[in-house]
Design an enzyme around this catalytic site. Structure first.
Site, short mmCIF file in Angstrom:
data_model
loop_
_atom_site.label_atom_id
_atom_site.label_comp_id
_atom_site.label_asym_id
_atom_site.label_seq_id
_atom_site.Cartn_x
_atom_site.Cartn_y
_atom_site.Cartn_z
N ASP A 16 0.82 -1.20 0.00
CA ASP A 16 0.00 0.00 0.00
C ASP A 16 0.86 1.26 0.00
O ASP A 16 0.51 2.27 -0.61
CB ASP A 16 -0.91 -0.02 1.24
CG ASP A 16 -2.00 1.02 1.19
OD1 ASP A 16 -2.28 1.55 0.11
OD2 ASP A 16 -2.58 1.32 2.25
N HIS A 207 -7.66 0.36 9.91
CA HIS A 207 -6.74 0.88 8.89
C HIS A 207 -7.05 2.37 8.73
O HIS A 207 -7.85 2.77 7.90
CB HIS A 207 -6.97 0.14 7.57
CG HIS A 207 -6.01 0.50 6.48
ND1 HIS A 207 -5.12 -0.41 5.96
CD2 HIS A 207 -5.81 1.65 5.79
CE1 HIS A 207 -4.41 0.18 4.99
NE2 HIS A 207 -4.82 1.43 4.88
N HIS A 209 -6.07 6.28 8.01
CA HIS A 209 -5.15 7.21 7.38
C HIS A 209 -5.02 8.46 8.26
O HIS A 209 -5.94 8.81 8.99
CB HIS A 209 -5.62 7.57 5.98
CG HIS A 209 -5.30 6.52 4.97
ND1 HIS A 209 -5.16 6.78 3.62
CD2 HIS A 209 -5.07 5.19 5.10
CE1 HIS A 209 -4.86 5.67 2.97
NE2 HIS A 209 -4.81 4.69 3.85
N CYS A 240 -2.32 10.21 0.49
CA CYS A 240 -3.76 10.13 0.27
C CYS A 240 -4.07 10.73 -1.09
O CYS A 240 -3.93 11.94 -1.28
CB CYS A 240 -4.51 10.88 1.37
SG CYS A 240 -6.30 10.84 1.15
N ASN A 249 -1.15 6.76 5.02
CA ASN A 249 -1.06 5.74 6.06
C ASN A 249 -0.37 6.26 7.32
O ASN A 249 0.60 7.00 7.25
CB ASN A 249 -0.26 4.53 5.53
CG ASN A 249 -1.01 3.79 4.45
OD1 ASN A 249 -2.13 3.35 4.66
ND2 ASN A 249 -0.39 3.65 3.29
#
Length: 303
Positions: A16, A207, A209, A240, A249
C-alpha cells in the site's frame, strides 16, 4: 478504560505504501525492506499485489519479490488479489495469504473498480472459495468506512453489511479503512459498535489514514472497543490520493511508540523498525512521515 494486552500490527508499507510511487522501486529494494521489517519483529507484511500492471505498474514485480524474499517462520506475507487471474498468479508465487478489497461507498466502488458493491462482492466469491480450497488465509478490506471523497459521510450500517458479507464468504479478518482520513475518535468508536454487532470484534482490524492527523487517536479509540489488530505503514509510506500533498497511512513507528507507552505488547523492535524506515526513505529520496523517526533525526531529506 480497557485496552488489549497485545496488538497485532499488519505492515502495509511494501504494498500500500509503495504502490503509488511514480518511479519504479527496484526488486532488491523491496526485498530488503520486507526483510528488514521481518527482522524488526513484524509478523504480517504485505508483500505485493497481483493486479494488472496497467493500473498499478509499481506492483508488476510482485512475483519477483515473492520469489526473492527469505520467508521467516511465523511471518505472513499477504498479497492483494482482485480476481481469479490474480489469485492464480499469487498461488504460482507461493502466497499463503491473500487480501481482497471492497468498499462501503457505491460511488467509490464504481469509480475505483467500475462496479457496484454487490457486483464486487459477487466477483470476490469464487476468488475466496478457490483460495480457501487451496488452504490460503483470506483477509477482507473495506474502504471508505468513515467517509468517501464522493459521497461524504457513510452510514455505519452500510459498512457492517459489507463486513458481514466478507466474513460469511470466508474472510478470517476484516480491515476497516478510513480511506480519506476524515474519521474522528467518537465516530470511529460508533462505527466499531455498529460493525461489532454483526462481526465479532476480534475479527476486525483498523486501517486509519492520518490525512487530518487523527489516526493515532482513532486507533486508541477503537482499541478501547476491543480492536486488537492495526494496519500501518513504515515511515508513513503512501499518500492520500484524494487530498493533494497530504499524508496517508499512519506510520508504524508512531503506532509502536504509542503502544509501547501504553504497555501493550507488539513484539516489534522499535530501533530496527526505525532503521527500516530510514532505509526506504533514503532509497526513495524522501523525508519520513513518522513523527517518532523525525524526532530521532532519521531520513530528514530535503528536496
Amino acid at each position: 478504560m480497557t485496552l488489549p494486552r497485545a496488538v497485532r500490527i499488519v505492515e502495509v508499507g511494501p504494498r500500500d505504501g509503495l504502490q503509488n510511487e511514480a518511479q519504479p522501486v527496484p526488486v532488491a529494494v523491496k526485498v530488503e525492506l520486507i526483510e528488514r521489517l521481518a527482522a524488526a519483529g513484524l509478523t504480517a507484511i504485505e508483500a505485493g499485489s497481483f493486479v494488472s500492471p496497467k493500473w498499478v505498474p509499481q506492483m508488476a514485480s510482485s512475483a519477483e519479490v515473492m520469489a526473492a524474499i527469505t520467508r521467516c517462520p511465523g511471518v505472513s506475507y499477504p498479497v492483494l488479489v482482485p480476481n481469479l487471474q490474480g489469485l492464480e498468479q499469487a498461488l504460482a508465487a507461493g502466497a499463503a495469504d491473500i487480501a481482497v478489497f471492497a468498499a462501503a461507498s457505491e460511488s467509490f466502488s464504481k469509480k475505483n473498480i467500475n462496479c457496484t458493491i454487490a457486483e464486487s462482492l459477487d466477483r470476490f466469491a469464487p476468488v475466496i472459495d478457490k483460495a480457501l480450497a487451496a488452504g490460503l488465509v483470506v483477509r477482507g478490506y473495506v474502504s471508505c468506512v468513515l467517509g468517501c471523497p464522493y459521497e461524504g459521510d457513510i452510514a455505519a450500517e452500510a459498512v457492517a453489511d459489507v463486513a458481514r458479507r466478507l466474513l460469511d464468504m470466508g474472510c478470517a479478518e476484516i480491515s476497516l479503512g478510513d480511506t480519506i482520513g476524515t474519521g474522528t475518535p467518537g465516530k470511529a468508536q460508533a462505527l466499531i459498535e455498529t460493525v461489532a454487532a454483526r462481526v465479532p470484534v476480534e475479527r476486525l482490524a483498523a486501517h486509519f489514514h492520518d490525512t487530518y492527523g487523527q489516526a493515532l487517536a482513532n486507533i486508541f479509540a477503537v482499541m478501547e472497543k476491543g480492536v486488537a489488530a492495526v494496519d500501518s505503514s513504515v515511515a508513513g509510506l503512501g499518500g492520500c490520493p484524494y487530498a493533494k500533498g497530504a499524508s496517508g497511512n499512519v506510520a508504524t513507528e508512531d503506532v509502536v511508540y504509542m503502544l509501547n507507552g501504553l504497555g501493550i505488547t507488539t513484539g516489534i523492535d522499535l530501533d530496527k523498525l526505525v532503521q527500516a524506515g530510514d532505509f526506504i526513505c533514503r532509497e526513495l529520496g524522501r523525508t519520513t512521515e513518522s513523527k517518532f523517526a523525525r524526532a530521532k533525526g532519521c531520513a530528514m531529506i530535503s528536496g
